[in-house]
Design a protein around this motif. Structure first.
Motif, PDB file in Angstrom:
ATOM      1  N   HIS A 163      -1.882  60.269  23.274  1.00 13.79           N
ATOM      2  CA  HIS A 163      -0.443  60.555  23.300  1.00 13.79           C
ATOM      3  C   HIS A 163      -0.093  61.075  24.700  1.00 13.79           C
ATOM      4  CE1 HIS A 163      -1.568  64.773  21.416  1.00 13.79           C
ATOM      5  NE2 HIS A 163      -2.387  64.401  22.355  1.00 13.79           N
ATOM      6  N   SER A 165       1.252  63.958  25.187  1.00 13.92           N
ATOM      7  CA  SER A 165       1.263  65.429  25.132  1.00 13.92           C
ATOM      8  C   SER A 165       0.304  66.127  26.119  1.00 13.92           C
ATOM      9  CB  SER A 165       1.004  65.904  23.703  1.00 13.92           C
ATOM     10  OG  SER A 165       2.001  65.396  22.840  1.00 13.92           O
ATOM     11  N   ARG A 189      -4.637  53.965  21.052  1.00 13.55           N
ATOM     12  CA  ARG A 189      -5.262  54.415  19.808  1.00 13.55           C
ATOM     13  C   ARG A 189      -6.062  53.274  19.211  1.00 13.55           C
ATOM     14  NH1 ARG A 189      -0.537  58.209  17.008  1.00 13.55           N
ATOM     15  NH2 ARG A 189      -0.158  59.379  18.929  1.00 13.55           N
ATOM     16  N   GLU A 191      -6.417  51.551  16.668  1.00  8.75           N
ATOM     17  CA  GLU A 191      -5.677  51.290  15.427  1.00  8.75           C
ATOM     18  C   GLU A 191      -6.039  49.936  14.837  1.00  8.75           C
ATOM     19  OE1 GLU A 191      -3.432  53.171  13.992  1.00  8.75           O
ATOM     20  OE2 GLU A 191      -2.167  54.200  15.468  1.00  8.75           O
ATOM     21  N   HIS A 197       2.097  48.889  14.334  1.00  5.18           N
ATOM     22  CA  HIS A 197       1.043  49.632  15.054  1.00  5.18           C
ATOM     23  C   HIS A 197       0.346  48.755  16.075  1.00  5.18           C
ATOM     24  CE1 HIS A 197       1.572  52.011  11.386  1.00  5.18           C
ATOM     25  NE2 HIS A 197       1.264  53.038  12.163  1.00  5.18           N
ATOM     26  N   GLU A 198       0.369  49.208  17.327  1.00 10.76           N
ATOM     27  CA  GLU A 198      -0.380  48.545  18.392  1.00 10.76           C
ATOM     28  C   GLU A 198      -1.510  49.479  18.822  1.00 10.76           C
ATOM     29  OE1 GLU A 198      -1.160  46.214  20.252  1.00 10.76           O
ATOM     30  OE2 GLU A 198       0.370  44.650  20.125  1.00 10.76           O
ATOM     31  N   PHE A 201       0.394  51.450  23.308  1.00  9.49           N
ATOM     32  CA  PHE A 201       1.851  51.505  23.225  1.00  9.49           C
ATOM     33  C   PHE A 201       2.363  52.564  24.199  1.00  9.49           C
ATOM     34  CE2 PHE A 201       2.068  55.271  20.372  1.00  9.49           C
ATOM     35  CZ  PHE A 201       0.778  55.290  19.880  1.00  9.49           C
ATOM     36  N   GLN A 203       4.795  56.144  24.962  1.00  6.19           N
ATOM     37  CA  GLN A 203       5.522  57.294  24.425  1.00  6.19           C
ATOM     38  C   GLN A 203       6.350  57.922  25.528  1.00  6.19           C
ATOM     39  OE1 GLN A 203       2.698  60.056  22.694  1.00  6.19           O
ATOM     40  NE2 GLN A 203       2.769  59.007  20.716  1.00  6.19           N
ATOM     41  N   GLU A 205       7.437  61.858  26.414  1.00  3.83           N
ATOM     42  CA  GLU A 205       7.238  63.270  26.065  1.00  3.83           C
ATOM     43  C   GLU A 205       8.288  64.091  26.793  1.00  3.83           C
ATOM     44  OE1 GLU A 205       4.422  63.728  24.309  1.00  3.83           O
ATOM     45  OE2 GLU A 205       4.345  65.929  24.169  1.00  3.83           O
ATOM     46  N   PHE A 243       1.955  69.376  13.699  1.00  2.00           N
ATOM     47  CA  PHE A 243       1.207  68.949  14.886  1.00  2.00           C
ATOM     48  C   PHE A 243       0.516  70.206  15.396  1.00  2.00           C
ATOM     49  CE2 PHE A 243       4.830  66.096  14.555  1.00  2.00           C
ATOM     50  CZ  PHE A 243       4.257  64.843  14.709  1.00  2.00           C
ATOM     51  N   LEU A 269      11.524  58.681  14.758  1.00  2.00           N
ATOM     52  CA  LEU A 269      11.146  58.385  16.152  1.00  2.00           C
ATOM     53  C   LEU A 269       9.857  59.050  16.604  1.00  2.00           C
ATOM     54  CD1 LEU A 269      14.106  58.308  18.678  1.00  2.00           C
ATOM     55  CD2 LEU A 269      12.610  56.475  17.948  1.00  2.00           C
ATOM     56  N   GLY A 270       9.677  60.321  16.252  1.00  3.13           N
ATOM     57  CA  GLY A 270       8.481  61.001  16.759  1.00  3.13           C
ATOM     58  C   GLY A 270       8.357  62.420  16.266  1.00  3.13           C
ATOM     59  N   GLY A 271       7.496  63.180  16.975  1.00  2.14           N
ATOM     60  CA  GLY A 271       7.228  64.563  16.584  1.00  2.14           C
ATOM     61  C   GLY A 271       7.817  65.542  17.580  1.00  2.14           C
ATOM     62  N   CYS A 272       7.980  66.804  17.121  1.00  5.98           N
ATOM     63  CA  CYS A 272       8.558  67.812  18.002  1.00  5.98           C
ATOM     64  C   CYS A 272       8.257  69.222  17.473  1.00  5.98           C
ATOM     65  CB  CYS A 272      10.063  67.617  18.118  1.00  5.98           C
ATOM     66  SG  CYS A 272      10.936  67.779  16.542  1.00  5.98           S
ATOM     67  N   GLY A 294       7.937  64.202  21.395  1.00  7.04           N
ATOM     68  CA  GLY A 294       7.339  62.958  21.891  1.00  7.04           C
ATOM     69  C   GLY A 294       7.581  61.859  20.883  1.00  7.04           C
ATOM     70  N   GLY A 296       7.633  57.267  20.059  1.00  9.35           N
ATOM     71  CA  GLY A 296       7.166  55.926  20.427  1.00  9.35           C
ATOM     72  C   GLY A 296       8.298  55.090  20.997  1.00  9.35           C
TER      73      GLY A 296
HETATM   74  C1  FA5 Z   1       2.311  62.333  18.600  1.00 12.24           C
HETATM   75  O1  FA5 Z   1       1.750  61.470  19.274  1.00 12.24           O
HETATM   76  C2  FA5 Z   1       2.660  63.673  19.165  1.00 12.24           C
HETATM   77  N1  FA5 Z   1       2.055  63.799  20.475  1.00 12.24           N
HETATM   78  C3  FA5 Z   1       4.182  63.802  19.208  1.00 12.24           C
HETATM   79  C4  FA5 Z   1       4.627  65.205  19.534  1.00 12.24           C
HETATM   80  C5  FA5 Z   1       4.968  65.531  20.830  1.00 12.24           C
HETATM   81  C6  FA5 Z   1       4.685  66.170  18.539  1.00 12.24           C
HETATM   82  C7  FA5 Z   1       5.390  66.812  21.134  1.00 12.24           C
HETATM   83  C8  FA5 Z   1       5.085  67.452  18.840  1.00 12.24           C
HETATM   84  C9  FA5 Z   1       5.462  67.736  20.129  1.00 12.24           C
HETATM   85  P1  FA5 Z   1       2.505  60.780  16.481  1.00 12.24           P
HETATM   86  O2  FA5 Z   1       1.048  60.484  16.367  1.00 12.24           O
HETATM   87  O3  FA5 Z   1       3.259  60.916  15.216  1.00 12.24           O
HETATM   88  O4  FA5 Z   1       2.791  62.063  17.345  1.00 12.24           O
HETATM   89  O5  FA5 Z   1       3.162  59.627  17.343  1.00 12.24           O
HETATM   90  C10 FA5 Z   1       4.499  59.717  17.788  1.00 12.24           C
HETATM   91  C11 FA5 Z   1       5.215  58.369  17.687  1.00 12.24           C
HETATM   92  O6  FA5 Z   1       4.484  57.363  18.360  1.00 12.24           O
HETATM   93  C12 FA5 Z   1       5.343  57.842  16.273  1.00 12.24           C
HETATM   94  O7  FA5 Z   1       6.420  58.417  15.600  1.00 12.24           O
HETATM   95  C13 FA5 Z   1       5.575  56.386  16.525  1.00 12.24           C
HETATM   96  O8  FA5 Z   1       6.927  56.165  16.906  1.00 12.24           O
HETATM   97  C14 FA5 Z   1       4.717  56.119  17.735  1.00 12.24           C
HETATM   98  N2  FA5 Z   1       3.422  55.529  17.344  1.00 12.24           N
HETATM   99  C15 FA5 Z   1       2.346  56.148  16.811  1.00 12.24           C
HETATM  100  N3  FA5 Z   1       1.342  55.292  16.634  1.00 12.24           N
HETATM  101  C16 FA5 Z   1       1.776  54.080  17.063  1.00 12.24           C
HETATM  102  C17 FA5 Z   1       1.179  52.775  17.173  1.00 12.24           C
HETATM  103  N4  FA5 Z   1      -0.072  52.554  16.812  1.00 12.24           N
HETATM  104  N5  FA5 Z   1       1.927  51.765  17.664  1.00 12.24           N
HETATM  105  C18 FA5 Z   1       3.205  51.977  18.076  1.00 12.24           C
HETATM  106  N6  FA5 Z   1       3.820  53.177  18.005  1.00 12.24           N
HETATM  107  C19 FA5 Z   1       3.118  54.232  17.515  1.00 12.24           C
END
Ligand code: FA5
Length: 328
Positions: A163, A165, A189, A191, A197-198, A201, A203, A205, A243, A269-272, A294, A296
């Protein structure tokens, strides 16, 4: 001799043959030259007449050669022109113009939005060490994110970052608060690849650290980003989530009407969350708080451009990419 010469020159097709003929008659050892040389052997009364006749022949030959040369040169030019003729009635070749990839466009748009909100844009390494990707983010050895099945490890124990982060930690290690930064970039990842899922990909942040930063600031930043990207008053939602590097933690979504499908829905969309006290401790910060989020970028681009499968971005199929060449 002049008849024989005329006969021969009538058959000539090229400048080279003409040159050979000139040498045959008028060269140093040419037939006519030999006649001239032989004049000396003639009796004086014959010499005059023969000399005049030979010179007349010579003049005539030179004039004929000259004409033939002009004719053959013109013929060569005509042949060249015919061979190199450009058919202006043929349809023109189409020049193929390039275009920015959809993910690049989305990143550019996001960078513009965050710059306009006063954030700096920074980049971080894609090949990370275990400390920045996991330990400093309060992700201990037992955490499932470290599983071999989720993470690409190099033989020397480093990781392709899972990620963006880790750049939170790298940035805090080298900067003093207050600050606002965003970090777009590639992540990896291990995956099982499918429509959402790729294995590689992108992100984005965001990290904001200052005195008395709260969840309200986080919600405000996310809402402002959504409004700038998708239109004023775009709704956003936080849902409690976990997280290891934030406390409290949440997932965020935007209420979104897709222009392609016309459907309204929550887009996850993501985590926070607020930067975890253990992360603050790892970088030696005191007396400040911060938020981070953060998400995707592919996920956002899929909905923005109406792309149903994340794999389309990277298959290099020009039919997909061309459709969006002109779009911003
Ligand atoms: C994280 O990666 C955390 N680092 C996010 C975060 C940042 C949390 C800061 C708190 C504070 P997560 O594993 O859920 O979180 O991934 C975040 C986003 O990445 C997902 O919501 C999705 O939009 C995208 N994502 C995750 N895995 C994949 C994948 N394999 N292919 C495409 N997009 C993906």
């Amino acid at each position: 001799m002049i008849e024989e010469f005329n006969n021969e020159i009538g058959k000539i097709e090229s400048l080279q043959e003409l040159q050979d003929l000139r040498v045959k008659y008028l060269g140093k050892k040419g037939l006519l030259t030999q006649q001239l040389k032989a004049l000396g052997k003639l009796a004086p009364e014959e010499r005059k007449q023969a000399g005049q006749s030979i010179n007349r022949d010579k003049k005539q030959m030179l004039a004929i050669i000259d004409d033939a040369k002009t004719r053959l040169e013109q013929k060569a030019i005509n042949a060249k022109l015919a061979a190199e003729r450009v058919d202006v009635s043929l349809p023109a070749y189409k020049l193929s113009t390039g275009g920015l990839h959809l993910i690049t466009k989305t990143i550019n748009k996001l960078e513009d939005v965050f710059r306009s909100m006063g954030y700096d844009v920074v980049m971080g390494p894609e090949l990370e060490d275990e400390f920045h990707n996991f330990d400093a983010l309060n992700t201990p050895k037992w955490h499932p994110a470290r599983d071999l099945q989720d993470t690409f490890w190099t033989t020397d124990g480093r990781v392709l970052r899972t990620h963006t982060s880790p750049m939170q930690v790298r940035y805090m290690e080298t900067h003093k608060p207050p600050f606002k930064v965003v970090v777009p970039g590639k992540v990896f990842r291990n995956e099982a690849v499918d429509a959402t899922h790729e294995a590689q990909f992108h992100q984005l942040e965001a990290l904001v650290v200052a005195e008395r930063i709260t969840m309200a600031d986080l919600k405000g930043a996310i809402t402002e980003m959504a409004s700038a990207l998708l239109g004023k008053d775009t709704k956003t939602r936080l849902q409690p989530s976990y997280f290891p590097f934030v406390e409290p933690g949440a997932e965020f979504a935007i209420w979104w009407k897709s222009p392609k499908t016309g459907k309204e829905e929550w887009l996850e969309l993501g985590g926070c969350g607020l930067v975890h006290p253990n992360v603050m401790k790892a970088v030696g910060y005191e007396g400040v708080t911060g938020f981070a989020f953060g998400f995707g970028i592919e996920r956002l681009a899929m909905v923005s451009y109406g792309i149903p499968d994340v794999r389309y971005f990277y298959q290099g199929d020009m039919r997909v990419l061309r459709q969006f060449r002109g779009e911003l």
